[in-house]
Design a protein around this motif. Structure first.
Motif, PDB file in Angstrom:
ATOM      1  N   UNK A  97       1.056  -1.211   0.536  1.00  0.00           N
ATOM      2  CA  UNK A  97       0.340  -0.413   0.223  1.00  0.00           C
ATOM      3  C   UNK A  97       1.011   1.316  -0.233  1.00  0.00           C
ATOM      4  N   UNK A  98       1.411   1.501   0.574  1.00  0.00           N
ATOM      5  CA  UNK A  98       2.748   2.647   1.049  1.00  0.00           C
ATOM      6  C   UNK A  98       4.071   2.618  -0.072  1.00  0.00           C
ATOM      7  N   UNK A  99       3.816   1.224  -1.057  1.00  0.00           N
ATOM      8  CA  UNK A  99       4.826   1.804  -2.374  1.00  0.00           C
ATOM      9  C   UNK A  99       3.815   2.111  -3.526  1.00  0.00           C
ATOM     10  N   UNK A 100       2.685   1.754  -3.430  1.00  0.00           N
ATOM     11  CA  UNK A 100       1.689   1.672  -3.838  1.00  0.00           C
ATOM     12  C   UNK A 100       1.802   3.710  -3.802  1.00  0.00           C
ATOM     13  N   UNK A 101       1.575   4.513  -2.735  1.00  0.00           N
ATOM     14  CA  UNK A 101       1.211   5.824  -2.053  1.00  0.00           C
ATOM     15  C   UNK A 101       2.512   6.409  -2.803  1.00  0.00           C
ATOM     16  N   UNK A 102       3.727   5.890  -2.880  1.00  0.00           N
ATOM     17  CA  UNK A 102       4.670   6.614  -3.116  1.00  0.00           C
ATOM     18  C   UNK A 102       5.542   6.709  -4.168  1.00  0.00           C
ATOM     19  N   UNK A 103       4.669   5.527  -5.248  1.00  0.00           N
ATOM     20  CA  UNK A 103       4.833   5.758  -6.478  1.00  0.00           C
ATOM     21  C   UNK A 103       4.249   6.220  -8.042  1.00  0.00           C
ATOM     22  N   UNK A 104       3.189   6.826  -6.989  1.00  0.00           N
ATOM     23  CA  UNK A 104       1.650   7.604  -7.535  1.00  0.00           C
ATOM     24  C   UNK A 104       1.815   8.793  -7.446  1.00  0.00           C
ATOM     25  N   UNK A 187      -6.759   0.361  -8.050  1.00  0.00           N
ATOM     26  CA  UNK A 187      -5.584   0.644  -8.060  1.00  0.00           C
ATOM     27  C   UNK A 187      -5.519  -0.698  -7.210  1.00  0.00           C
ATOM     28  N   UNK A 188      -5.539  -1.663  -7.493  1.00  0.00           N
ATOM     29  CA  UNK A 188      -4.727  -2.557  -6.527  1.00  0.00           C
ATOM     30  C   UNK A 188      -3.756  -2.797  -5.822  1.00  0.00           C
ATOM     31  N   UNK A 189      -2.634  -2.006  -6.699  1.00  0.00           N
ATOM     32  CA  UNK A 189      -1.690  -1.827  -5.237  1.00  0.00           C
ATOM     33  C   UNK A 189      -1.692  -1.632  -4.128  1.00  0.00           C
ATOM     34  N   UNK A 190      -3.058  -1.089  -4.457  1.00  0.00           N
ATOM     35  CA  UNK A 190      -3.214  -0.144  -2.370  1.00  0.00           C
ATOM     36  C   UNK A 190      -3.541  -1.420  -1.354  1.00  0.00           C
ATOM     37  N   UNK A 191      -2.492  -2.084  -1.302  1.00  0.00           N
ATOM     38  CA  UNK A 191      -3.417  -3.805  -0.730  1.00  0.00           C
ATOM     39  C   UNK A 191      -3.456  -3.081   0.809  1.00  0.00           C
ATOM     40  N   UNK A 192      -4.565  -3.439   1.432  1.00  0.00           N
ATOM     41  CA  UNK A 192      -5.185  -3.504   2.773  1.00  0.00           C
ATOM     42  C   UNK A 192      -5.914  -4.370   3.531  1.00  0.00           C
ATOM     43  N   UNK A 193      -5.298  -5.219   4.120  1.00  0.00           N
ATOM     44  CA  UNK A 193      -6.625  -6.315   4.808  1.00  0.00           C
ATOM     45  C   UNK A 193      -7.619  -5.790   5.524  1.00  0.00           C
ATOM     46  N   UNK A 194      -8.576  -6.375   6.003  1.00  0.00           N
ATOM     47  CA  UNK A 194     -10.070  -6.402   6.419  1.00  0.00           C
ATOM     48  C   UNK A 194      -9.751  -7.439   7.773  1.00  0.00           C
ATOM     49  N   UNK A 195     -10.137  -7.111   8.782  1.00  0.00           N
ATOM     50  CA  UNK A 195      -9.700  -7.483  10.050  1.00  0.00           C
ATOM     51  C   UNK A 195     -11.050  -7.903  10.465  1.00  0.00           C
ATOM     52  N   UNK A 196     -12.163  -7.431  10.115  1.00  0.00           N
ATOM     53  CA  UNK A 196     -13.537  -7.106  10.940  1.00  0.00           C
ATOM     54  C   UNK A 196     -14.279  -8.150   9.879  1.00  0.00           C
ATOM     55  N   UNK A 197     -13.976  -8.690   8.741  1.00  0.00           N
ATOM     56  CA  UNK A 197     -14.541  -9.182   8.356  1.00  0.00           C
ATOM     57  C   UNK A 197     -16.106 -10.235   9.311  1.00  0.00           C
TER      58      UNK A 197
END
Length: 300
Positions: A97-104, A187-197
């Motif tokens: 996620x952070x790497x994608x932010x820096x890229x764009x 943008x699938x590069x912003x990878x986040x994980x949902x813990x609360x499903x």
């Protein structure tokens, strides 16, 4: 050029996940040299969410219990940076996620009229409901748990609709897409994980009953909703099966049940057409629970 961004996290009774959420942001922005501002809006929690948030957040605001839109809009208003990341309190951000932010980042500043993000992934140790249902849901509309935009674009769209109890992220995306000035894209590069499903049937039912409120706020919206119409069809089938069985027409009851089961399997296959056979089979058992919960939204 240093990356500057404000993370807006609405939170209601998120004591189970809020530390993991904020730590996933704080640890990465410090390690990667990102000037990230963390803003938590405690939405009337009855637990110690606000106290836990104080450990990691730059700003913590507490409001009386209100819609999540109200909490997000307040956070956006208080943000000091042009870039905004809306992250829910039960979501973890990743290195990708952070790497994608820096890229764009430079492109985002150059053309700030955008809305982007991605659907959240399920935890690696998730239950079968998480792995087969939520991991296989595909949607062109971004969930509020992982959205990036700019202050100017956010204002242009009009923010989140504070009158909506649920479905506010869907509404936000619809208005973003309809706005010709906004570049809406996933943008699938912003990878986040949902813990609360939800991890069991009881909480799966509760979640879908809650989200179903967005479809039944009035008769017009209900009649336009495919989910509502299918839920009513399922109800009709259930009633027909029970009534015909009580009336002694066992054969008719069996026929209706077979018709319903076939249609249910077809609908599941359509919804999860890119999923494995195992996912389709398991989700065919979850689909009736899903539609029953959505139908129950009429009465909540």
């Amino acid at each position: 050029m240093s990356v500057k961004i404000s993370f807006v996290i609405p939170a209601y009774n998120e004591s189970q996940f809020i530390e993991a959420c904020l730590l996933s942001i704080r640890s990465r922005i410090e390690r990667l040299g990102i000037k990230g501002e963390i803003i938590v809006v405690d939405n009337g929690s009855s637990d110690n969410t606000a106290a836990l948030a104080q450990k990691y957040a730059d700003q913590v605001y507490s409001i009386s219990r209100n819609t999540v839109s109200c909490a997000r809009n307040l956070g956006a208003k208080k943000a000091n940076n042009e870039l905004l990341a809306f992250v829910d309190g039960d979501v973890e951000l990743t290195d990708r996620w952070m790497a994608c932010l820096k890229t764009h980042y430079k492109q985002m500043l150059k053309k700030p009229s955008f809305v982007t993000g991605a659907q959240c992934l399920v935890p690696g140790n998730g239950t079968w409901i998480e792995k087969y249902w939520f991991a296989n849901l595909k949607d062109k509309y971004l969930g509020g748990a992982n959205i990036l935009t700019s202050k100017s674009a956010f204002a242009n769209i009009g923010g989140f609709d504070e009158s909506l109890t649920t479905g506010e992220d869907y509404d936000f995306c619809l208005r973003a897409i309809a706005n010709n000035e906004i570049n809406y894209h996933i943008n699938s590069g912003f990878v986040a994980v949902h813990l609360g499903f939800p991890k069991d049937l009881k909480n799966f039912y509760r979640r879908e009953r809650w989200h179903g409120k967005g479809d039944v706020q009035n008769i017009t919206s209900a009649l336009k909703s495919k989910v509502v119409l299918i839920s009513l069809f399922y109800l009709f089938c259930y009633v027909a099966i029970i009534v015909s069985f009580i009336a002694g027409s066992t054969l008719l009851s069996i026929k209706v049940a077979i018709i319903w089961a076939t249609i249910n399997l077809v609908l599941t296959k359509i919804r999860f057409r890119e999923s494995s056979l195992v996912a389709v089979v398991l989700n065919s058992f979850l689909h009736p629970v899903y539609f029953l919960a959505r139908l129950a939204s009429f009465f909540t």
